[in-house]
Design an enzyme around this catalytic site. Structure first.
Site, PDB file in Angstrom:
ATOM      1  N   VAL A   1       1.473  41.901  22.325  1.00  0.00           N
ATOM      2  CA  VAL A   1       2.369  41.108  22.804  1.00  0.00           C
ATOM      3  C   VAL A   1       3.020  39.918  21.896  1.00  0.00           C
ATOM      4  O   VAL A   1       3.976  39.155  22.106  1.00  0.00           O
ATOM      5  CB  VAL A   1       2.350  40.388  24.282  1.00  0.00           C
ATOM      6  CG1 VAL A   1       2.124  41.314  25.314  1.00  0.00           C
ATOM      7  CG2 VAL A   1       0.944  39.614  24.311  1.00  0.00           C
TER       8      VAL A   1
ATOM      9  N   LYS B   1      -7.149  45.895  19.602  1.00  0.00           N
ATOM     10  CA  LYS B   1      -7.822  46.715  20.506  1.00  0.00           C
ATOM     11  C   LYS B   1      -7.960  48.092  19.734  1.00  0.00           C
ATOM     12  O   LYS B   1      -9.136  48.885  20.101  1.00  0.00           O
ATOM     13  CB  LYS B   1      -6.948  47.024  21.817  1.00  0.00           C
ATOM     14  CG  LYS B   1      -6.915  45.683  22.490  1.00  0.00           C
ATOM     15  CD  LYS B   1      -5.990  45.786  23.756  1.00  0.00           C
ATOM     16  CE  LYS B   1      -5.890  44.433  24.322  1.00  0.00           C
ATOM     17  NZ  LYS B   1      -5.016  44.596  25.591  1.00  0.00           N
TER      18      LYS B   1
ATOM     19  N   SER C   1      -2.915  42.464  21.310  1.00  0.00           N
ATOM     20  CA  SER C   1      -3.640  44.140  21.571  1.00  0.00           C
ATOM     21  C   SER C   1      -3.678  45.059  20.343  1.00  0.00           C
ATOM     22  O   SER C   1      -4.286  46.123  20.423  1.00  0.00           O
ATOM     23  CB  SER C   1      -2.673  44.711  22.761  1.00  0.00           C
ATOM     24  OG  SER C   1      -3.013  43.886  23.783  1.00  0.00           O
TER      25      SER C   1
ATOM     26  N   TYR D   1       1.236  51.552  25.975  1.00  0.00           N
ATOM     27  CA  TYR D   1       1.136  51.403  27.634  1.00  0.00           C
ATOM     28  C   TYR D   1       2.154  52.336  28.351  1.00  0.00           C
ATOM     29  O   TYR D   1       2.394  53.446  27.788  1.00  0.00           O
ATOM     30  CB  TYR D   1       1.525  50.011  28.049  1.00  0.00           C
ATOM     31  CG  TYR D   1       0.820  48.958  27.330  1.00  0.00           C
ATOM     32  CD1 TYR D   1      -0.494  48.898  27.284  1.00  0.00           C
ATOM     33  CD2 TYR D   1       1.293  48.374  26.523  1.00  0.00           C
ATOM     34  CE1 TYR D   1      -1.080  47.877  26.438  1.00  0.00           C
ATOM     35  CE2 TYR D   1       0.853  47.149  25.562  1.00  0.00           C
ATOM     36  CZ  TYR D   1      -0.559  47.117  25.598  1.00  0.00           C
ATOM     37  OH  TYR D   1      -1.119  46.397  24.765  1.00  0.00           O
TER      38      TYR D   1
ATOM     39  N   TYR E   1     -12.747  38.469  24.513  1.00  0.00           N
ATOM     40  CA  TYR E   1     -11.396  39.085  24.515  1.00  0.00           C
ATOM     41  C   TYR E   1     -10.545  38.403  24.122  1.00  0.00           C
ATOM     42  O   TYR E   1      -9.449  38.616  23.377  1.00  0.00           O
ATOM     43  CB  TYR E   1     -11.179  39.640  26.060  1.00  0.00           C
ATOM     44  CG  TYR E   1      -9.875  40.195  26.275  1.00  0.00           C
ATOM     45  CD1 TYR E   1      -9.559  41.420  25.699  1.00  0.00           C
ATOM     46  CD2 TYR E   1      -8.886  39.692  26.898  1.00  0.00           C
ATOM     47  CE1 TYR E   1      -8.404  42.072  25.843  1.00  0.00           C
ATOM     48  CE2 TYR E   1      -7.670  40.095  27.177  1.00  0.00           C
ATOM     49  CZ  TYR E   1      -7.581  41.633  26.651  1.00  0.00           C
ATOM     50  OH  TYR E   1      -6.377  41.984  26.973  1.00  0.00           O
TER      51      TYR E   1
HETATM   52  N1  LIG Z   1      -0.162  43.584  25.348  1.00  0.00           N
HETATM   53  C1  LIG Z   1      -0.844  42.770  24.883  1.00  0.00           C
HETATM   54  O1  LIG Z   1      -0.898  42.263  23.740  1.00  0.00           O
HETATM   55  C2  LIG Z   1      -1.871  41.798  26.031  1.00  0.00           C
HETATM   56  C3  LIG Z   1      -2.777  40.879  25.072  1.00  0.00           C
HETATM   57  C4  LIG Z   1      -3.025  39.762  25.881  1.00  0.00           C
HETATM   58  N2  LIG Z   1      -4.090  39.008  25.028  1.00  0.00           N
HETATM   59  C5  LIG Z   1      -3.286  39.856  27.344  1.00  0.00           C
HETATM   60  O2  LIG Z   1      -4.358  40.035  27.643  1.00  0.00           O
HETATM   61  O3  LIG Z   1      -2.545  39.793  27.945  1.00  0.00           O
END
Ligand SMILES: NC(=O)CC[C@H](N)C(=O)O
Length: 309
Positions: free
Chosen positions: A261, A67, A64, A243, A191
């Site tokens: 993650v 993003k 993420s 988050y 994505y």
């Molecule tokens: N928090 C994350 O890094 C989530 C990204 C992961 N690719 C997902 O979509 O679940």
């Protein structure tokens, strides 16, 4: 002022020695294989000096953290019209939550929760083939980091595509409200692949320098975004980048930051430094456990919290 190299080396030694490492993400099978003993840190100051320690040169799945860069690209394409497709309020919910979408007409709370990031990816995809959109994202990362070796880990992308049922649910649900314009499979494909970009801490800190320096790479002088846009992206990172752990991250660290993650966190000390840390074990909110502690320690020892010492 403490010496940055010394502080970074101390932090790496402290983090490598800690027994509490958090738990690696297991819902993406490829990520479950990563050793939680890793720790890396890279800090690039305004002069371009790099302080790095631990596994700062080991590539990891940025997940993420990507993003931040897809948000930057999408704002470049459609400007403030982006905010019709995605909000900019903290969600107070886990990264993969679906609950708010029903009440809020399929418009995700912010660009960093999964639903919001999928909507942002859909904006980048519009008018292009998935391969082209993905190429654009990857080239943007390579350009920002000045490193053409940055690549996508196909095994991670395929692993997530096979098991990404929640993300498929989020995308289909948004599609039913018209928030996703492209075929759901295309948007999800892009994505999953941009989440599977692998980078080292050093590359990530390089890529994000423009956010620490009013939209410009201070070494090359190249402008990536306006100062106003850099400030706003940083604001969204501070309020939404972790988050439902974003409040706690602001409280403890006091820097805009974005987690993934894979255990990476990119953070910005405005005017001072671009920072990347990596420790694969996560806390309950899905943010790097030791990554957060390392950043908290760094901000404290350097006096970098945006809220004052
Ligand atoms: N928090 C994350 O890094 C989530 C990204 C992961 N690719 C997902 O979509 O679940």
């Amino acid at each position: 002022m403490p010496d940055l190299n010394t502080v970074v080396a101390e932090i790496a030694a402290e983090m490598l020695a800690r027994p509490d490492r958090g738990d690696v993400a297991t819902y993406i099978p490829e990520l479950a294989r990563v050793d939680p003993k890793h720790f890396g840190i890279a800090v690039i100051d305004a002069q371009g000096e790099i302080a790095a320690a631990g596994d700062a040169e080991t590539p990891f799945s940025i997940q993420s953290v990507s993003k931040v860069f897809t948000l930057t690209l999408a704002l470049g394409k459609v400007g403030d019209r982006l905010w019709r497709r995605v909000g900019r309020e903290p969600s107070g919910s886990p990264f993969n939550s679906i609950v708010q979408l029903e009440r809020e007409e399929g418009v995700p709370r912010n660009p960093f929760i999964n639903a919001g990031a999928i909507a942002v990816t859909d904006v980048i995809l519009s008018g292009h083939k998935p391969r082209e959109a993905l190429g654009e994202i990857l080239r943007f990362m390579q350009f920002l980091a000045d490193d053409e070796t940055i690549s996508i880990d196909k095994a991670v992308a395929e692993s997530e595509a096979r098991t990404g049922f929640r993300n498929a649910a989020l995308a289909n649900y948004m599609k039913s409200f018209g928030v996703i314009e492209n075929p759901v499979d295309y948007t999800l494909g892009v994505y999953f692949h941009h989440c599977a970009i692998t980078m080292t801490c050093r590359q990530l800190a390089m890529a994000g320098r423009f956010l620490a320096h009013r939209g410009k790479n201070p070494t090359t002088g190249h402008s990536v975004v306006t100062p106003e846009r850099a400030r706003r992206i940083n604001a969204v990172m501070l309020t939404c980048g972790h988050y439902d752990g974003s409040g706690d991250f602001a409280y403890r660290v006091g820097l805009p930051g974005k987690s993934g993650v894979g255990g990476g966190i990119f953070a910005v000390a405005p005017g001072k430094a671009s920072i990347a840390v990596w420790a694969p074990g996560l806390d309950a909110a899905g943010n790097s456990h030791l990554g957060r502690i390392a950043l908290e320690t760094l901000a404290k020892r350097m006096g970098w919290s945006i809220f004052g010492a």
